[in-house]
Design a protein around this motif. Structure first.
Motif, mmCIF file in Angstrom:
data_model
loop_
_atom_site.group_PDB
_atom_site.id
_atom_site.type_symbol
_atom_site.label_atom_id
_atom_site.label_comp_id
_atom_site.label_asym_id
_atom_site.label_seq_id
_atom_site.Cartn_x
_atom_site.Cartn_y
_atom_site.Cartn_z
ATOM 1 N N ARG A 31 29.422 39.078 52.043
ATOM 2 C CA ARG A 31 28.988 38.468 53.613
ATOM 3 C C ARG A 31 29.814 37.607 53.972
ATOM 4 O O ARG A 31 30.439 36.734 53.233
ATOM 5 N N ASN A 32 30.041 37.713 55.257
ATOM 6 C CA ASN A 32 30.946 36.779 55.820
ATOM 7 C C ASN A 32 29.790 36.248 57.185
ATOM 8 O O ASN A 32 29.246 36.693 58.099
ATOM 9 N N GLY A 33 29.226 35.312 56.707
ATOM 10 C CA GLY A 33 28.129 34.732 57.618
ATOM 11 C C GLY A 33 26.806 35.586 57.437
ATOM 12 O O GLY A 33 26.555 35.691 56.448
ATOM 13 N N LEU A 34 26.350 36.068 58.462
ATOM 14 C CA LEU A 34 25.124 36.985 58.237
ATOM 15 C C LEU A 34 25.561 38.353 58.127
ATOM 16 O O LEU A 34 24.627 39.158 58.433
ATOM 17 N N ILE A 35 27.091 38.797 58.402
ATOM 18 C CA ILE A 35 27.452 40.005 58.445
ATOM 19 C C ILE A 35 27.658 40.487 56.931
ATOM 20 O O ILE A 35 28.515 39.930 56.326
ATOM 21 N N ALA A 36 27.109 41.673 56.504
ATOM 22 C CA ALA A 36 27.587 42.162 55.285
ATOM 23 C C ALA A 36 28.649 43.498 55.411
ATOM 24 O O ALA A 36 28.585 44.166 56.406
ATOM 25 N N PHE A 37 29.615 43.449 54.422
ATOM 26 C CA PHE A 37 30.521 44.388 54.297
ATOM 27 C C PHE A 37 30.481 45.124 53.061
ATOM 28 O O PHE A 37 30.616 44.310 52.055
ATOM 29 N N ASP A 38 30.956 46.346 52.980
ATOM 30 C CA ASP A 38 31.096 47.065 51.733
ATOM 31 C C ASP A 38 32.379 46.928 51.425
ATOM 32 O O ASP A 38 33.259 47.802 52.023
ATOM 33 N N SER A 39 32.882 45.816 50.792
ATOM 34 C CA SER A 39 34.229 45.822 50.451
ATOM 35 C C SER A 39 34.958 46.399 49.407
ATOM 36 O O SER A 39 36.212 46.610 49.343
ATOM 37 N N GLY A 40 34.171 47.115 48.639
ATOM 38 C CA GLY A 40 34.615 47.999 47.337
ATOM 39 C C GLY A 40 34.563 49.513 47.663
ATOM 40 O O GLY A 40 34.871 50.000 48.511
ATOM 41 N N ALA A 41 33.926 50.220 46.771
ATOM 42 C CA ALA A 41 33.240 51.404 46.909
ATOM 43 C C ALA A 41 32.648 51.882 48.387
ATOM 44 O O ALA A 41 31.968 50.967 48.650
ATOM 45 N N GLN A 42 33.029 52.754 48.856
ATOM 46 C CA GLN A 42 32.423 53.009 50.229
ATOM 47 C C GLN A 42 31.369 54.015 50.473
ATOM 48 O O GLN A 42 30.463 53.865 51.078
ATOM 49 N N LEU A 62 41.684 40.959 47.701
ATOM 50 C CA LEU A 62 42.451 41.775 46.644
ATOM 51 C C LEU A 62 41.455 42.110 45.581
ATOM 52 O O LEU A 62 41.050 41.374 44.638
ATOM 53 N N TRP A 63 41.216 43.445 45.326
ATOM 54 C CA TRP A 63 41.033 43.975 44.090
ATOM 55 C C TRP A 63 42.195 44.330 43.280
ATOM 56 O O TRP A 63 42.760 45.160 43.446
ATOM 57 N N SER A 64 42.232 43.219 42.379
ATOM 58 C CA SER A 64 43.491 43.544 41.344
ATOM 59 C C SER A 64 43.409 44.892 40.473
ATOM 60 O O SER A 64 44.611 45.251 40.280
ATOM 61 N N HIS A 65 42.112 45.490 40.324
ATOM 62 C CA HIS A 65 42.203 46.512 39.551
ATOM 63 C C HIS A 65 41.324 47.587 40.333
ATOM 64 O O HIS A 65 40.233 48.397 39.964
ATOM 65 N N GLY A 66 41.572 47.872 41.674
ATOM 66 C CA GLY A 66 40.842 48.702 42.669
ATOM 67 C C GLY A 66 40.949 50.072 42.325
ATOM 68 O O GLY A 66 39.733 50.671 42.466
ATOM 69 N N LEU A 67 41.861 50.638 42.019
ATOM 70 C CA LEU A 67 42.025 52.190 41.753
ATOM 71 C C LEU A 67 42.367 52.633 40.457
ATOM 72 O O LEU A 67 43.207 51.929 39.737
ATOM 73 N N VAL A 68 41.936 53.724 39.868
ATOM 74 C CA VAL A 68 42.261 54.170 38.705
ATOM 75 C C VAL A 68 43.595 55.251 38.992
ATOM 76 O O VAL A 68 43.295 56.040 39.694
ATOM 77 N N GLU A 69 44.579 54.644 38.389
ATOM 78 C CA GLU A 69 45.856 55.751 38.587
ATOM 79 C C GLU A 69 45.876 56.935 37.324
ATOM 80 O O GLU A 69 46.145 58.121 37.661
ATOM 81 N N GLN A 70 45.764 56.066 36.158
ATOM 82 C CA GLN A 70 45.649 57.392 34.923
ATOM 83 C C GLN A 70 44.405 56.686 34.088
ATOM 84 O O GLN A 70 44.276 55.679 33.593
ATOM 85 N N ALA A 71 43.557 57.838 34.076
ATOM 86 C CA ALA A 71 42.129 57.533 33.246
ATOM 87 C C ALA A 71 42.434 57.555 31.698
ATOM 88 O O ALA A 71 43.438 58.316 31.286
ATOM 89 N N LEU A 72 41.521 57.193 31.051
ATOM 90 C CA LEU A 72 41.670 57.239 29.620
ATOM 91 C C LEU A 72 41.556 58.847 29.094
ATOM 92 O O LEU A 72 42.117 59.050 28.080
ATOM 93 N N CYS A 90 37.560 55.268 32.372
ATOM 94 C CA CYS A 90 37.482 56.210 31.152
ATOM 95 C C CYS A 90 37.662 57.796 31.492
ATOM 96 O O CYS A 90 38.538 58.415 30.871
ATOM 97 N N LEU A 91 36.938 58.018 32.968
ATOM 98 C CA LEU A 91 37.147 59.298 33.155
ATOM 99 C C LEU A 91 37.769 59.488 34.420
ATOM 100 O O LEU A 91 38.248 60.923 34.857
ATOM 101 N N GLY A 92 37.767 58.488 35.269
ATOM 102 C CA GLY A 92 38.526 58.809 36.630
ATOM 103 C C GLY A 92 38.364 57.687 37.805
ATOM 104 O O GLY A 92 38.467 56.462 37.064
ATOM 105 N N ARG A 93 37.764 57.849 38.806
ATOM 106 C CA ARG A 93 37.870 56.634 39.922
ATOM 107 C C ARG A 93 36.499 56.579 40.423
ATOM 108 O O ARG A 93 36.477 55.893 41.665
ATOM 109 N N LEU A 94 35.546 57.664 40.122
ATOM 110 C CA LEU A 94 34.029 57.871 41.128
ATOM 111 C C LEU A 94 33.228 56.789 40.322
ATOM 112 O O LEU A 94 33.211 56.541 39.143
ATOM 113 N N ALA A 95 32.263 56.389 41.226
ATOM 114 C CA ALA A 95 31.148 55.487 40.558
ATOM 115 C C ALA A 95 30.581 56.467 39.962
ATOM 116 O O ALA A 95 29.726 55.960 38.702
#
Length: 326
Positions: A45-56, A273-283, A302-307
């Motif tokens: 939240r920035n004030g009263l406004i909500a943002f989806d900052s991570g997964a879209q 900044l999402w320091s670990h925002g995306l998976v480049e190589q999964a387990l 572990c599997l990829g980058r999806l929720a």
């Protein structure tokens, strides 16, 4: 006997694991370093406004995750999102249906946290095992335990630090590669973006642009619109140590150039900044669990980058833990 299990991390993987453990009869305590739940499935939240900052948005490929999303929709925690992905389209054309949390993305984890004891603002420093079980030591020098088992559901680099010298696990986690992602949240007094609601891979700098206010339940009071921008992993890596205000300005300027926007000054603008925002190589495995140590790891990485990967990983680890305790 009711077994006590500690879960480190209150993102989708951690809470999915916690929910499975709770249904299996365990007493679960979750330790989350942030003040909010959801991890990268985040609403800020920035004030009263909500943002989806991570997964879209969410998509469902498996029957299990599709059933969970249907439960969320029925309970009012999620809704379909049909953005305009090209000029003139009345709704999006996606291979899979897109869903978003209501009123923000973090709502999708709410049902998973029911009947689970969650400690927010508690960063775990050390895990220590004795003959009585696991003790969780926190950065504020307090501790909790003993626990019969521990599930670590944080980004792979952080998990490696907590696992210490547990045989086999650290070596496996060293294969995982995660990339940073800058997210910028913008509020505009008037509708400024073109007709299209989402754009992807617009340039070497921009990975994603979305009219956040086009999502269900996110209409901006008083008019205007909100926008979420994600930088490319390469650009984010190069600017990891940059000032957030400078990053926000640079990314907004790039959006304006790419979309040929009029000269508009946002009412609000911030960068995270999402320091670990995306998976480049999964387990390459759903999870890792040691029945000897009663210790395991889970995450989307572990599997990829999806929720969905995070959800499935947490469920799998929860099942493994219960199997080892019964």
């Amino acid at each position: 006997m009711t077994h006590k299990v500690a879960v480190i991390g209150a993102g989708l993987a951690g809470l999915s694991c916690s929910s499975y453990l709770r249904r299996g009869g365990c007493f679960v305590e979750v330790f989350e370093k942030e003040r909010t739940l959801g991890g990268r499935v985040a609403t800020v939240r920035n004030g009263l406004i909500a943002f989806d900052s991570g997964a879209q948005y969410l998509t469902a490929r498996s029957d299990k995750f599709r059933a969970y999303i249907n439960e969320l929709v029925s309970a009012g925690y999620a809704a379909r999102w049909e953005p305009k992905t090209a000029p003139g389209e009345s709704k999006g054309v996606q291979l899979h249906t897109w869903y978003v949390g209501m009123p923000g993305m973090s709502s999708i984890v709410r049902p998973l946290a029911e009947s689970v004891r969650v400690h927010t603002g508690k960063k775990v420093h050390t895990l220590r095992q004795t003959d009585k079980g696991w003790t969780v030591w926190l950065e504020d020098e307090t501790s909790a335990g003993p626990f019969a088992a521990v599930a670590v559901a944080v980004p792979a680099p952080a998990a490696r630090l907590l696992l210490g010298r547990v045989e086999g696990m650290v070596e496996a986690l060293s294969r995982v590669r995660m990339q940073p992602t800058w997210a910028v949240m913008v509020r505009l007094a008037e509708r400024t973006l073109p007709e299209q609601d989402v754009y992807s891979d617009m340039s070497e700098v921009l990975r994603w642009i979305a009219r956040n206010s086009s999502k269900p339940g996110r209409t901006v009071a008083g008019g205007g619109e909100t926008v979420v921008i994600h930088a490319s992993p390469a650009w984010s890596r190069e600017t990891e140590d940059a000032d957030p205000e400078a990053v926000a300005q640079e990314l907004w300027s790039e959006v304006a150039r790419q979309l040929s926007l009029p000269d508009v000054t946002p009412q609000q603008m911030s960068a995270h900044l999402w320091s670990h925002g995306l998976v480049e190589q999964a387990l390459g495995e759903s999870f890792i669990y040691s029945t000897h140590y009663k210790l395991g790891v889970a995450g989307d990485w572990c599997l990829g980058r999806l929720a969905e990967h995070a959800y499935d990983s947490g469920q799998g680890l929860g099942k493994a833990i219960i199997g080892s305790l019964t």
